[in-house]
Design a protein around this motif. Structure first.
Motif, PDB file in Angstrom:
ATOM      1  N   GLU A  81      10.315   4.347 -47.611  1.00  0.00           N
ATOM      2  CA  GLU A  81      11.037   5.442 -48.237  1.00  0.00           C
ATOM      3  C   GLU A  81      12.127   4.834 -49.106  1.00  0.00           C
ATOM      4  N   SER A  82      12.103   5.152 -50.396  1.00  0.00           N
ATOM      5  CA  SER A  82      13.011   4.524 -51.344  1.00  0.00           C
ATOM      6  C   SER A  82      14.095   5.503 -51.802  1.00  0.00           C
ATOM      7  N   TYR A  83      15.326   5.006 -51.893  1.00  0.00           N
ATOM      8  CA  TYR A  83      16.460   5.802 -52.356  1.00  0.00           C
ATOM      9  C   TYR A  83      17.254   4.994 -53.392  1.00  0.00           C
ATOM     10  N   ASN A  84      17.949   5.717 -54.276  1.00  0.00           N
ATOM     11  CA  ASN A  84      18.761   5.074 -55.308  1.00  0.00           C
ATOM     12  C   ASN A  84      20.242   5.331 -55.066  1.00  0.00           C
ATOM     13  N   LEU A  85      21.008   4.265 -55.053  1.00  0.00           N
ATOM     14  CA  LEU A  85      22.463   4.369 -54.927  1.00  0.00           C
ATOM     15  C   LEU A  85      23.076   4.213 -56.309  1.00  0.00           C
ATOM     16  N   LYS A  86      23.809   5.218 -56.754  1.00  0.00           N
ATOM     17  CA  LYS A  86      24.498   5.163 -58.035  1.00  0.00           C
ATOM     18  C   LYS A  86      25.957   4.739 -57.824  1.00  0.00           C
ATOM     19  N   GLY A  87      26.611   4.486 -58.931  1.00  0.00           N
ATOM     20  CA  GLY A  87      28.042   4.233 -58.858  1.00  0.00           C
ATOM     21  C   GLY A  87      28.791   5.499 -58.465  1.00  0.00           C
ATOM     22  N   TYR A  88      30.108   5.387 -58.356  1.00  0.00           N
ATOM     23  CA  TYR A  88      30.910   6.540 -57.974  1.00  0.00           C
ATOM     24  C   TYR A  88      30.708   7.698 -58.958  1.00  0.00           C
ATOM     25  N   SER A  89      30.531   8.873 -58.424  1.00  0.00           N
ATOM     26  CA  SER A  89      30.630  10.075 -59.254  1.00  0.00           C
ATOM     27  C   SER A  89      32.114  10.342 -59.513  1.00  0.00           C
ATOM     28  N   PHE A  90      32.392  11.241 -60.452  1.00  0.00           N
ATOM     29  CA  PHE A  90      33.790  11.603 -60.683  1.00  0.00           C
ATOM     30  C   PHE A  90      34.388  12.235 -59.430  1.00  0.00           C
ATOM     31  N   ARG A  91      33.599  13.006 -58.696  1.00  0.00           N
ATOM     32  CA  ARG A  91      34.085  13.629 -57.455  1.00  0.00           C
ATOM     33  C   ARG A  91      34.502  12.562 -56.445  1.00  0.00           C
ATOM     34  N   GLU A  92      33.667  11.535 -56.262  1.00  0.00           N
ATOM     35  CA  GLU A  92      33.990  10.477 -55.308  1.00  0.00           C
ATOM     36  C   GLU A  92      35.256   9.735 -55.745  1.00  0.00           C
ATOM     37  N   PHE A  93      35.348   9.455 -57.031  1.00  0.00           N
ATOM     38  CA  PHE A  93      36.544   8.788 -57.563  1.00  0.00           C
ATOM     39  C   PHE A  93      37.784   9.649 -57.366  1.00  0.00           C
TER      40      PHE A  93
ATOM     41  N   MET B 117      41.180   8.706 -55.289  1.00  0.00           N
ATOM     42  CA  MET B 117      42.468   8.526 -55.955  1.00  0.00           C
ATOM     43  C   MET B 117      43.476   9.621 -55.597  1.00  0.00           C
ATOM     44  N   ALA B 118      42.978  10.828 -55.332  1.00  0.00           N
ATOM     45  CA  ALA B 118      43.884  11.944 -55.035  1.00  0.00           C
ATOM     46  C   ALA B 118      43.975  12.236 -53.544  1.00  0.00           C
ATOM     47  N   GLY B 119      43.213  11.509 -52.732  1.00  0.00           N
ATOM     48  CA  GLY B 119      43.262  11.729 -51.295  1.00  0.00           C
ATOM     49  C   GLY B 119      42.709  13.073 -50.876  1.00  0.00           C
ATOM     50  N   LYS B 120      41.615  13.496 -51.517  1.00  0.00           N
ATOM     51  CA  LYS B 120      41.021  14.800 -51.230  1.00  0.00           C
ATOM     52  C   LYS B 120      39.656  14.646 -50.559  1.00  0.00           C
ATOM     53  N   SER B 121      39.077  15.773 -50.179  1.00  0.00           N
ATOM     54  CA  SER B 121      37.733  15.808 -49.583  1.00  0.00           C
ATOM     55  C   SER B 121      36.907  16.883 -50.278  1.00  0.00           C
ATOM     56  N   LEU B 122      36.903  16.851 -51.587  1.00  0.00           N
ATOM     57  CA  LEU B 122      36.173  17.845 -52.371  1.00  0.00           C
ATOM     58  C   LEU B 122      34.666  17.647 -52.204  1.00  0.00           C
ATOM     59  N   VAL B 123      33.926  18.744 -52.140  1.00  0.00           N
ATOM     60  CA  VAL B 123      32.500  18.691 -51.846  1.00  0.00           C
ATOM     61  C   VAL B 123      31.688  18.739 -53.141  1.00  0.00           C
ATOM     62  N   PRO B 124      30.434  18.258 -53.105  1.00  0.00           N
ATOM     63  CA  PRO B 124      29.578  18.340 -54.291  1.00  0.00           C
ATOM     64  C   PRO B 124      28.958  19.725 -54.446  1.00  0.00           C
ATOM     65  N   TYR B 125      28.447  19.990 -55.642  1.00  0.00           N
ATOM     66  CA  TYR B 125      27.765  21.251 -55.943  1.00  0.00           C
ATOM     67  C   TYR B 125      26.455  20.956 -56.667  1.00  0.00           C
ATOM     68  N   THR B 126      25.487  21.837 -56.499  1.00  0.00           N
ATOM     69  CA  THR B 126      24.243  21.709 -57.243  1.00  0.00           C
ATOM     70  C   THR B 126      24.466  22.196 -58.674  1.00  0.00           C
ATOM     71  N   LEU B 127      23.537  21.867 -59.545  1.00  0.00           N
ATOM     72  CA  LEU B 127      23.644  22.330 -60.930  1.00  0.00           C
ATOM     73  C   LEU B 127      23.587  23.850 -60.990  1.00  0.00           C
ATOM     74  N   ASP B 128      22.719  24.452 -60.204  1.00  0.00           N
ATOM     75  CA  ASP B 128      22.634  25.921 -60.194  1.00  0.00           C
ATOM     76  C   ASP B 128      23.948  26.545 -59.753  1.00  0.00           C
ATOM     77  N   GLU B 129      24.591  25.952 -58.761  1.00  0.00           N
ATOM     78  CA  GLU B 129      25.880  26.480 -58.302  1.00  0.00           C
ATOM     79  C   GLU B 129      26.926  26.377 -59.400  1.00  0.00           C
TER      80      GLU B 129
ATOM     81  N   GLY C 175      30.816  16.166 -62.909  1.00  0.00           N
ATOM     82  CA  GLY C 175      31.026  14.993 -62.061  1.00  0.00           C
ATOM     83  C   GLY C 175      31.029  15.333 -60.591  1.00  0.00           C
ATOM     84  N   PHE C 176      30.788  16.607 -60.251  1.00  0.00           N
ATOM     85  CA  PHE C 176      30.716  17.052 -58.848  1.00  0.00           C
ATOM     86  C   PHE C 176      29.274  17.249 -58.393  1.00  0.00           C
ATOM     87  N   LEU C 177      28.303  16.759 -59.165  1.00  0.00           N
ATOM     88  CA  LEU C 177      26.897  16.957 -58.808  1.00  0.00           C
ATOM     89  C   LEU C 177      26.463  16.080 -57.650  1.00  0.00           C
ATOM     90  N   TYR C 178      27.222  15.005 -57.370  1.00  0.00           N
ATOM     91  CA  TYR C 178      26.934  14.184 -56.181  1.00  0.00           C
ATOM     92  C   TYR C 178      28.217  13.553 -55.691  1.00  0.00           C
TER      93      TYR C 178
END
Length: 396
Positions: free
Chosen positions: A142-154, A158-170, A393-396
């Protein structure tokens, strides 16, 4: 074996991963053979060690991290090592830089078929085609791809938050409410330019010059992830480096393949192959019109992410270039992007047109066609079909 256990314990105890990576929750960890692919610098080693730290005590010998850079594996096989490990009570073997070992896929298949009590999780380069080029792994990995930081992760870091990701439809359906909720907690635009400059690669946290570190990483992508894995002659390196520079300094650009062929002194077909290698190494993105694909010439060539633009750019980078590059990079993880006609910059998933402009004004509004979404950097309080760029930047 004890040396490997001591190294494992030290690395796990000292691993620094201030952000819980999105992929940790996306992987089905029940599989016995899992491959983690990703470009150089996105944190694959840290990801493996963080998995060990999250699930095992550092001195628990049922889990072991090994790096195939170790000279031990020049005369010892993965299969024999794995067998010895399981006889000592080993359950989970984490293997880093799998491509450094010849015939790695055959050894992994042997382990999968003969050691049903052992789980193997391994990391590899983004240029590897685990199933396509290694038929012996078909049906078992089973193969998975790890990307660099999303803007949400960054932003969370940097801001000390726990913001969650959203789908494109959301985002498309509820971006006004989502934006308002985020703005009650943080001002994303205060961090956005920093992300564009140095937020994609986790090594920005290291106490080293980021641009120099990124240039070193880019060269390693060319020398190892392309030349070594593709088994190319060293004399090709300067041609590929020159091609990357020509594309990078003009991106986004419609490539003139004949001109590029002349400038790097090789054939048109070779230029296209080199561009494909650069794309697989996560240095470039190629945007096609719908219905077209490689080996045809792309409509536009982008850099894979905005961080790559700065180290070789000796003039101020245009905001439109950064914005389009960011949008492409954030969406292409889970979505297909094509070039739109006329004023449409991107068609997403063959049906959703996006127009991008740094500001909203009368002239730009006239270019916005029916059923399109208008993406702009500056807006925070938005209309129904106008979405702030940073929210993607909140897609992942």
């Amino acid at each position: 074996m004890e040396t490997f256990f001591r190294t494992h314990q030290y690395l796990v105890e000292h691993v620094q991963s201030p952000v819980e990576r999105y992929l940790m929750d996306e992987i089905d960890w029940s599989h016995r053979l899992i491959g983690i692919k990703g470009s150089r610098g996105v944190g694959k080693t840290t990801f493996l060690l963080k998995y060990a730290k999250n699930n095992f005590l550092p001195d628990d010998h049922s889990c072991l991290y090994i790096n195939l850079n170790n000279f031990y594996f020049t005369t010892n096989t993965i299969a024999d090592f794995a067998d010895d490990f399981r006889h000592r009570g080993g359950k989970v073997l984490l293997i880093d830089q799998i491509f450094k070992y010849p015939d790695w896929s055959k050894d992994l298949r042997y382990c999968y078929d003969n050691f049903p009590d052992l789980q193997i999780i391994f990391s590899g380069s983004s240029v590897m085609r685990l199933k396509e080029e290694n038929p012996e792994l078909s049906g078992c990995v089973e193969s998975y791809n790890l990307k660099g930081y999303s803007f949400r992760e960054f932003l969370n870091l940097m801001a000390g938050k726990s913001l969650v990701p959203y789908t494109l439809d959301e985002i498309l359906d509820n971006h006004q409410e989502i934006t308002k909720e985020i703005l009650t907690q943080v001002k994303p635009l205060a961090y956005f330019q920093d992300y564009l400059h140095h937020g994609f690669y986790p090594f920005f946290l290291e106490n080293r010059n980021f641009s120099e570190n990124l240039l070193k990483t880019m060269n390693m992508m060319l020398e190892v992830d392309i030349l070594l894995i593709q088994q190319m002659d060293l004399k090709c390196l300067n041609k590929i480096k020159k091609l990357l520079y020509l594309l990078l300094t003009n991106a986004p650009t419609t490539p003139n393949i004949s001109q590029l062929s002349s400038e790097i002194a090789t054939s048109r077909a070779t230029v296209m192959n080199y561009m494909k290698y650069l794309k697989d190494a996560r240095l470039l993105n190629m945007l096609y019109y719908e219905g077209e694909e490689f080996p045809k010439k792309p409509a536009l060539v982008y850099m894979h992410n905005t961080n790559l633009i700065y180290p070789v750019s000796f003039i101020p980078v245009q905001k439109q270039v950064l914005n389009e590059t960011f949008f492409y990079n954030m969406l292409h993880k889970d979505h297909r992007l094509n070039k739109g006609e006329k004023n449409i910059h991107f068609i997403v998933d063959k049906k959703i047109p996006f127009y991008m402009n740094d500001e909203i004004n009368t002239k730009s509004r006239k270019m916005l066609v029916d059923a399109s979404y208008y993406v702009t950097e500056k807006v925070e309080s938005n209309e129904k079909n106008i979405i702030p760029l940073w929210l993607f930047g909140f897609l992942y």
